[in-house]
Design a protein around this motif. Structure first.
Motif, PDB file in Angstrom:
ATOM      1  N   HIS A 138       6.522 -80.643 -24.111  1.00 13.47           N
ATOM      2  CA  HIS A 138       5.863 -80.680 -22.796  1.00 13.47           C
ATOM      3  C   HIS A 138       5.706 -79.276 -22.219  1.00 13.47           C
ATOM      4  O   HIS A 138       6.634 -78.717 -21.640  1.00 13.47           O
ATOM      5  CB  HIS A 138       6.681 -81.540 -21.816  1.00 13.47           C
ATOM      6  CG  HIS A 138       5.941 -81.854 -20.559  1.00 13.47           C
ATOM      7  ND1 HIS A 138       6.171 -82.987 -19.820  1.00 13.47           N
ATOM      8  CD2 HIS A 138       4.951 -81.204 -19.907  1.00 13.47           C
ATOM      9  CE1 HIS A 138       5.365 -83.012 -18.776  1.00 13.47           C
ATOM     10  NE2 HIS A 138       4.613 -81.920 -18.808  1.00 13.47           N
ATOM     11  N   HIS A 155       2.424 -76.335 -20.649  1.00 11.99           N
ATOM     12  CA  HIS A 155       1.029 -76.113 -20.253  1.00 11.99           C
ATOM     13  C   HIS A 155       0.739 -74.625 -20.381  1.00 11.99           C
ATOM     14  O   HIS A 155       1.279 -73.828 -19.615  1.00 11.99           O
ATOM     15  CB  HIS A 155       0.815 -76.554 -18.805  1.00 11.99           C
ATOM     16  CG  HIS A 155       1.255 -77.957 -18.531  1.00 11.99           C
ATOM     17  ND1 HIS A 155       0.447 -79.043 -18.718  1.00 11.99           N
ATOM     18  CD2 HIS A 155       2.439 -78.458 -18.113  1.00 11.99           C
ATOM     19  CE1 HIS A 155       1.097 -80.154 -18.410  1.00 11.99           C
ATOM     20  NE2 HIS A 155       2.321 -79.829 -18.046  1.00 11.99           N
ATOM     21  N   LYS A 161      -2.505 -88.485 -22.366  1.00 11.52           N
ATOM     22  CA  LYS A 161      -1.793 -88.492 -21.085  1.00 11.52           C
ATOM     23  C   LYS A 161      -2.692 -88.934 -19.944  1.00 11.52           C
ATOM     24  O   LYS A 161      -3.833 -88.496 -19.846  1.00 11.52           O
ATOM     25  CB  LYS A 161      -1.255 -87.083 -20.779  1.00 11.52           C
ATOM     26  CG  LYS A 161      -0.421 -86.990 -19.499  1.00 11.52           C
ATOM     27  CD  LYS A 161       0.236 -85.624 -19.381  1.00 11.52           C
ATOM     28  CE  LYS A 161       1.081 -85.497 -18.119  1.00 11.52           C
ATOM     29  NZ  LYS A 161       1.637 -84.140 -17.970  1.00 11.52           N
ATOM     30  N   HIS A 190       8.426 -86.062 -17.768  1.00 15.67           N
ATOM     31  CA  HIS A 190       9.139 -85.379 -16.662  1.00 15.67           C
ATOM     32  C   HIS A 190       9.723 -86.348 -15.611  1.00 15.67           C
ATOM     33  O   HIS A 190       9.443 -86.240 -14.426  1.00 15.67           O
ATOM     34  CB  HIS A 190       8.287 -84.298 -16.009  1.00 15.67           C
ATOM     35  CG  HIS A 190       6.903 -84.692 -15.578  1.00 15.67           C
ATOM     36  ND1 HIS A 190       6.625 -85.855 -14.926  1.00 15.67           N
ATOM     37  CD2 HIS A 190       5.720 -84.043 -15.700  1.00 15.67           C
ATOM     38  CE1 HIS A 190       5.335 -85.906 -14.663  1.00 15.67           C
ATOM     39  NE2 HIS A 190       4.768 -84.828 -15.130  1.00 15.67           N
ATOM     40  N   ASP A 247       8.197 -78.713 -19.279  1.00 17.16           N
ATOM     41  CA  ASP A 247       7.077 -78.631 -18.320  1.00 17.16           C
ATOM     42  C   ASP A 247       6.808 -77.171 -17.949  1.00 17.16           C
ATOM     43  O   ASP A 247       6.383 -76.872 -16.832  1.00 17.16           O
ATOM     44  CB  ASP A 247       7.351 -79.485 -17.074  1.00 17.16           C
ATOM     45  CG  ASP A 247       6.052 -79.987 -16.441  1.00 17.16           C
ATOM     46  OD1 ASP A 247       4.958 -79.605 -16.906  1.00 17.16           O
ATOM     47  OD2 ASP A 247       6.136 -80.755 -15.462  1.00 17.16           O
TER      48      ASP A 247
END
Ligand SMILES: [Zn+2]
Length: 448
Positions: free
Chosen positions: A61, A63, A147, A242, A314
């Motif tokens: 996870h 970005h 997602k 998350h 995250d």
């Protein structure tokens, strides 16, 4: 046969137990694992001095390429990941165009030109065409994980298109028929959060707690319940990303007992930080928000009793945050370099979390869930040589020099990775990342 690299005299920890010995690597793969005397000779030999040898972390996870250019993030952030013991990352990426196919090709190529560690993708459902395209995307890219985002109001500053229940249902119905297909859901009730946000905004509050109170735990619990219901109806595997509420793992465990294939992810920040910590301000805004001590302890119960399935960071590097308006601040922090150290310190040392359980959370389970096992997440013959050496006694103070917001500055943690090996190459050693490895990472989400 001489191996390329041999590690001896280690406490070897796998998801299913541990033993004393080591392993040997040739051409990027593990060719032997076992007691020291059973291992072949190596061109390079490392004495682990009884430190822990475990699989490299798979962080499913993150970005990258959100604020800074994607190729640049794939260098700086994969180097930060290697320093933290991470050997594979899976990126949640979004694309507003009708098709994911050109986007996949571009991100894969740019990633392989820059990344130091291996990487893969999950795709965000951002418009109706993305749902119809799933079978073709699976066949042509190998990505089987999609997602849907709730909790983002239509005018959110990141530009995420929030899902409808129709999108989720249609996506689940398709993925239930695809081997290893899985839907990932950001669970927060969008409408309730938008309503409460307007109320809280009107009070003039700018403290971090106001943001949390504008999207309370029940907002997330409501959506988890709704997703479990739809997953049961459609028989689609569901991954709750998350998770920030203690009820998350409780509800998932109950659903699993009824045969629903649901897994729970949480992140290091929900296990170590609350929105009422006196040293935090609006720059510690994260989506979903940091919560209170009760939720934090509830998540630890899930970690220790097995109802939390896996960990993800995250990690998202934004430009330095301005800190001038709580409601417009971008949500997200960076965690790659410390995710393992945080779990060793607060989990293994403070709460008695077994190391093999940590390997499940960080490596084995993400590899299983996202179709990478046993190439990734395994210490066995034939698997990629992705592993780390960990010094459980080493103490270091967090000092963040890279991109993004760190919410642990100055924390002294016990237990750090001291060596990271990715597909047989030493990426991190003697507190330094070897930059010759940029461009060595390979995409792991590939067509069958
Ligand atoms: Zn995320």
């Amino acid at each position: 046969m001489k191996a390329d690299l041999v590690i001896r005299n280690a406490r070897v920890v796998r998801h299913d137990g541990e033993f004393h010995g080591g392993l040997a690597v040739k051409d990027g793969c593990i060719v032997s694992i076992g007691s020291d005397t059973a291992l072949p000779e190596g061109v390079r030999e490392i004495d682990a001095k009884e430190r822990v040898l475990m699989p490299g972390l798979i962080d499913p996870h993150c970005h990258l390429g959100v604020a800074y250019p994607y190729p640049e993030d794939m260098r700086t952030e994969t180097a930060a990941a290697a320093a933290g013991g991470v050997t594979t990352i899976i990126l949640y990426i979004r694309n507003l165009k009708p098709s994911y196919l050109p986007f996949y090709e571009e991100r894969k190529t740019l990633g392989e030109q820059n990344a130091m560690i291996d990487f893969g993708f999950h795709f965000g459902i951002q418009r109706e065409e993305h749902i119809a395209e799933i079978p073709e995307v699976v066949a042509k890219t190998g990505v089987r994980s999609f997602k849907c985002y709730f909790g983002y109001e239509p005018d959110n500053p990141i530009g995420i298109v929030p899902a409808t229940d129709g999108w989720v249902y249609a996506t689940m119905r398709l993925l239930s028929k695809i081997p290893n297909g899985v839907i990932n859901v950001h669970c927060e009730n969008t409408q309730i959060a938008s309503w409460l946000k307007n109320e809280l905004k009107a009070t003039g509050r700018q403290d971090l707690g106001a943001y949390t109170e504008s999207r309370p735990a029940f907002c997330e619990i409501e959506t988890i319940r709704r997703m479990l219901f739809l997953a049961e109806r459609t028989r689609c595997p569901l991954h709750l990303v998350h998770t920030s509420v203690g009820m998350g793992p409780v509800l998932a465990a109950e659903a699993r007992s009824r045969g629903i294939d649901v897994t729970v992810e949480t992140c290091p920040h929900y296990l170590t930080r609350t929105c009422y910590d006196s040293d935090l301000d609006m720059k510690a805004k994260i989506s979903p928000p940091l919560r209170d001590r009760d939720e934090l302890e509830g998540l630890w119960r899930g970690i220790l009793n097995g109802s939390v399935y896996s960990l993800g960071t995250d990690h998202v590097p934004f430009f330095p945050k301005k800190g001038d308006d709580l409601w417009n601040e971008l949500p997200g922090v960076v965690s790659f370099p410390w995710e393992l150290a945080l779990l060793l310190h607060f989990g293994v040392h403070q709460r008695g979390l077994p190391l093999s359980r940590l390997v499940q959370l960080n490596s084995y389970h993400p590899a299983r869930r996202f179709g990478l096992w046993p190439k990734k997440g395994a210490l066995q013959v034939g698997s990629d040589a992705d592993f780390i050496l960990v010094d459980l006694e080493e103490e270091r103070t967090i000092e963040h020099k890279g991109k993004g917001t760190c919410i642990y500055e100055g924390w002294r943690l016990k237990g750090w990775p001291v060596l990271t090996v990715g597909r047989g190459a030493v990426l991190y050693e003697d507190s330094a990342v070897d930059e010759l490895n940029f461009g060595r990472g390979r995409c792991v989400t590939l067509p069958a």
